[in-house]
Design a protein around this motif. Structure first.
Motif, PDB file in Angstrom:
ATOM      1  N   MET A 181       0.843  -1.175   0.000  1.00  0.00           N
ATOM      2  CA  MET A 181       0.000   0.000   0.000  1.00  0.00           C
ATOM      3  C   MET A 181       0.891   1.242   0.000  1.00  0.00           C
ATOM      4  O   MET A 181       1.826   1.338   0.775  1.00  0.00           O
ATOM      5  N   ALA A 182       0.570   2.172  -0.866  1.00  0.00           N
ATOM      6  CA  ALA A 182       1.362   3.393  -0.982  1.00  0.00           C
ATOM      7  C   ALA A 182       1.106   4.307   0.213  1.00  0.00           C
ATOM      8  O   ALA A 182      -0.014   4.402   0.704  1.00  0.00           O
ATOM      9  N   GLU A 183       2.170   4.940   0.652  1.00  0.00           N
ATOM     10  CA  GLU A 183       2.052   5.879   1.765  1.00  0.00           C
ATOM     11  C   GLU A 183       1.302   7.122   1.295  1.00  0.00           C
ATOM     12  O   GLU A 183       1.588   7.668   0.232  1.00  0.00           O
ATOM     13  N   GLN A 184       0.329   7.564   2.088  1.00  0.00           N
ATOM     14  CA  GLN A 184      -0.394   8.776   1.741  1.00  0.00           C
ATOM     15  C   GLN A 184       0.335   9.967   2.330  1.00  0.00           C
ATOM     16  O   GLN A 184       0.733   9.948   3.486  1.00  0.00           O
ATOM     17  N   ARG A 185       0.499  10.979   1.522  1.00  0.00           N
ATOM     18  CA  ARG A 185       1.138  12.204   1.985  1.00  0.00           C
ATOM     19  C   ARG A 185       0.169  13.348   1.788  1.00  0.00           C
ATOM     20  O   ARG A 185      -0.514  13.428   0.781  1.00  0.00           O
ATOM     21  N   PHE A 186       0.120  14.211   2.761  1.00  0.00           N
ATOM     22  CA  PHE A 186      -0.722  15.379   2.662  1.00  0.00           C
ATOM     23  C   PHE A 186      -0.097  16.496   3.487  1.00  0.00           C
ATOM     24  O   PHE A 186       0.787  16.264   4.306  1.00  0.00           O
ATOM     25  N   ILE A 187      -0.577  17.679   3.248  1.00  0.00           N
ATOM     26  CA  ILE A 187      -0.096  18.828   3.996  1.00  0.00           C
ATOM     27  C   ILE A 187      -1.108  19.124   5.091  1.00  0.00           C
ATOM     28  O   ILE A 187      -2.294  19.300   4.812  1.00  0.00           O
ATOM     29  N   ASP A 188      -0.644  19.160   6.316  1.00  0.00           N
ATOM     30  CA  ASP A 188      -1.497  19.526   7.437  1.00  0.00           C
ATOM     31  C   ASP A 188      -1.303  21.019   7.688  1.00  0.00           C
ATOM     32  O   ASP A 188      -0.291  21.431   8.262  1.00  0.00           O
ATOM     33  N   PRO A 189      -2.238  21.855   7.222  1.00  0.00           N
ATOM     34  CA  PRO A 189      -2.049  23.298   7.328  1.00  0.00           C
ATOM     35  C   PRO A 189      -2.037  23.815   8.766  1.00  0.00           C
ATOM     36  O   PRO A 189      -1.591  24.920   9.017  1.00  0.00           O
ATOM     37  N   LEU A 190      -2.505  23.018   9.705  1.00  0.00           N
ATOM     38  CA  LEU A 190      -2.508  23.454  11.096  1.00  0.00           C
ATOM     39  C   LEU A 190      -1.217  23.097  11.827  1.00  0.00           C
ATOM     40  O   LEU A 190      -0.996  23.543  12.941  1.00  0.00           O
ATOM     41  N   CYS A 191      -0.364  22.320  11.191  1.00  0.00           N
ATOM     42  CA  CYS A 191       0.944  21.984  11.761  1.00  0.00           C
ATOM     43  C   CYS A 191       1.827  23.235  11.695  1.00  0.00           C
ATOM     44  O   CYS A 191       1.867  23.923  10.688  1.00  0.00           O
ATOM     45  N   ARG A 192       2.519  23.531  12.788  1.00  0.00           N
ATOM     46  CA  ARG A 192       3.361  24.736  12.827  1.00  0.00           C
ATOM     47  C   ARG A 192       4.409  24.736  11.715  1.00  0.00           C
ATOM     48  O   ARG A 192       4.691  25.774  11.132  1.00  0.00           O
ATOM     49  N   ASP A 193       4.998  23.584  11.432  1.00  0.00           N
ATOM     50  CA  ASP A 193       6.007  23.514  10.376  1.00  0.00           C
ATOM     51  C   ASP A 193       5.403  23.861   9.022  1.00  0.00           C
ATOM     52  O   ASP A 193       6.022  24.548   8.216  1.00  0.00           O
ATOM     53  N   THR A 194       4.190  23.389   8.771  1.00  0.00           N
ATOM     54  CA  THR A 194       3.528  23.692   7.499  1.00  0.00           C
ATOM     55  C   THR A 194       3.257  25.177   7.402  1.00  0.00           C
ATOM     56  O   THR A 194       3.510  25.799   6.363  1.00  0.00           O
ATOM     57  N   GLY A 195       2.736  25.763   8.469  1.00  0.00           N
ATOM     58  CA  GLY A 195       2.479  27.200   8.473  1.00  0.00           C
ATOM     59  C   GLY A 195       3.749  27.990   8.216  1.00  0.00           C
ATOM     60  O   GLY A 195       3.753  28.958   7.454  1.00  0.00           O
ATOM     61  N   PHE A 196       4.827  27.569   8.843  1.00  0.00           N
ATOM     62  CA  PHE A 196       6.111  28.234   8.630  1.00  0.00           C
ATOM     63  C   PHE A 196       6.509  28.175   7.156  1.00  0.00           C
ATOM     64  O   PHE A 196       6.925  29.166   6.564  1.00  0.00           O
ATOM     65  N   MET A 197       6.389  26.996   6.551  1.00  0.00           N
ATOM     66  CA  MET A 197       6.788  26.820   5.155  1.00  0.00           C
ATOM     67  C   MET A 197       5.903  27.652   4.212  1.00  0.00           C
ATOM     68  O   MET A 197       6.394  28.229   3.244  1.00  0.00           O
ATOM     69  N   ILE A 198       4.604  27.708   4.498  1.00  0.00           N
ATOM     70  CA  ILE A 198       3.695  28.494   3.661  1.00  0.00           C
ATOM     71  C   ILE A 198       4.045  29.979   3.753  1.00  0.00           C
ATOM     72  O   ILE A 198       4.148  30.664   2.729  1.00  0.00           O
ATOM     73  N   VAL A 199       4.240  30.483   4.967  1.00  0.00           N
ATOM     74  CA  VAL A 199       4.577  31.899   5.129  1.00  0.00           C
ATOM     75  C   VAL A 199       5.958  32.190   4.528  1.00  0.00           C
ATOM     76  O   VAL A 199       6.153  33.227   3.890  1.00  0.00           O
ATOM     77  N   ALA A 200       6.905  31.283   4.680  1.00  0.00           N
ATOM     78  CA  ALA A 200       8.240  31.487   4.092  1.00  0.00           C
ATOM     79  C   ALA A 200       8.158  31.546   2.571  1.00  0.00           C
ATOM     80  O   ALA A 200       8.794  32.406   1.935  1.00  0.00           O
ATOM     81  N   ALA A 201       7.386  30.663   1.969  1.00  0.00           N
ATOM     82  CA  ALA A 201       7.221  30.682   0.510  1.00  0.00           C
ATOM     83  C   ALA A 201       6.544  31.966   0.063  1.00  0.00           C
ATOM     84  O   ALA A 201       6.941  32.586  -0.937  1.00  0.00           O
ATOM     85  N   PHE A 202       5.526  32.388   0.798  1.00  0.00           N
ATOM     86  CA  PHE A 202       4.848  33.654   0.499  1.00  0.00           C
ATOM     87  C   PHE A 202       5.838  34.812   0.567  1.00  0.00           C
ATOM     88  O   PHE A 202       5.875  35.669  -0.319  1.00  0.00           O
ATOM     89  N   ARG A 203       6.652  34.853   1.614  1.00  0.00           N
ATOM     90  CA  ARG A 203       7.620  35.952   1.768  1.00  0.00           C
ATOM     91  C   ARG A 203       8.641  35.956   0.641  1.00  0.00           C
ATOM     92  O   ARG A 203       9.100  37.017   0.216  1.00  0.00           O
ATOM     93  N   TYR A 204       9.007  34.801   0.166  1.00  0.00           N
ATOM     94  CA  TYR A 204       9.908  34.732  -0.989  1.00  0.00           C
ATOM     95  C   TYR A 204       9.234  35.366  -2.201  1.00  0.00           C
ATOM     96  O   TYR A 204       9.825  36.162  -2.917  1.00  0.00           O
ATOM     97  N   CYS A 205       7.985  35.010  -2.415  1.00  0.00           N
ATOM     98  CA  CYS A 205       7.267  35.455  -3.608  1.00  0.00           C
ATOM     99  C   CYS A 205       6.923  36.934  -3.588  1.00  0.00           C
ATOM    100  O   CYS A 205       6.900  37.582  -4.641  1.00  0.00           O
ATOM    101  N   ILE A 206       6.670  37.481  -2.425  1.00  0.00           N
ATOM    102  CA  ILE A 206       6.180  38.860  -2.376  1.00  0.00           C
ATOM    103  C   ILE A 206       7.222  39.861  -2.876  1.00  0.00           C
ATOM    104  O   ILE A 206       6.872  40.917  -3.368  1.00  0.00           O
ATOM    105  N   GLY A 207       8.476  39.520  -2.825  1.00  0.00           N
ATOM    106  CA  GLY A 207       9.503  40.444  -3.297  1.00  0.00           C
ATOM    107  C   GLY A 207       9.986  40.169  -4.712  1.00  0.00           C
ATOM    108  O   GLY A 207      10.930  40.798  -5.174  1.00  0.00           O
ATOM    109  N   ARG A 208       9.359  39.231  -5.395  1.00  0.00           N
ATOM    110  CA  ARG A 208       9.824  38.829  -6.715  1.00  0.00           C
ATOM    111  C   ARG A 208       9.081  39.547  -7.829  1.00  0.00           C
ATOM    112  O   ARG A 208       7.926  39.909  -7.684  1.00  0.00           O
TER     113      ARG A 208
END
Length: 109
Positions: free
Chosen positions: A1-28
């Motif tokens: 059985m294949a491992e299921q992967r998903f993004i848990d938006p309530l996980c602090r690490d996920t939130g950090f990654m989303i905001v970091a990606a946003f901050r990268y994009c906002i100055g581009r």
């Protein structure tokens, strides 16, 4: 059985990654701002409230800085990027309006 992967938006690490990606994009000045805004719109309801507030606040700060600096004219695509972030800020404001009205009604019974 294949491992299921998903993004848990309530996980602090996920939130950090989303905001970091946003901050990268906002100055581009590239396709990154429109790609970021499209992704955020598609996932907005799944994001933690803290991350939504951070993104909304930082878009406002970015736009304030752009308006204060004026049109640089020499940066290709500057105007398109500014419009992209302005539309995103308006979308967030419209998205939040029903939530704010519901919160107000809940407070007053």
């Amino acid at each position: 059985m294949a491992e299921q992967r998903f993004i848990d938006p309530l996980c602090r690490d996920t939130g950090f990654m989303i905001v970091a990606a946003f901050r990268y994009c906002i100055g581009r000045h590239s396709y990154a701002p429109s790609l970021c805004c499209d992704w955020l719109r598609g996932h907005w309801r799944l994001l933690a409230e803290q991350d939504r507030r951070t993104i909304h606040r930082e878009i406002g700060m970015h736009l304030d800085d752009l308006h204060r600096q004026g049109d640089p004219g020499t940066i290709p695509g500057w105007d398109i990027d500014r419009q992209t972030w302005e539309r995103m800020a308006e979308w967030i404001g419209a998205f939040r309006e029903p939530d704010l009205n519901r919160e107000e009604a809940d407070r007053h019974g």
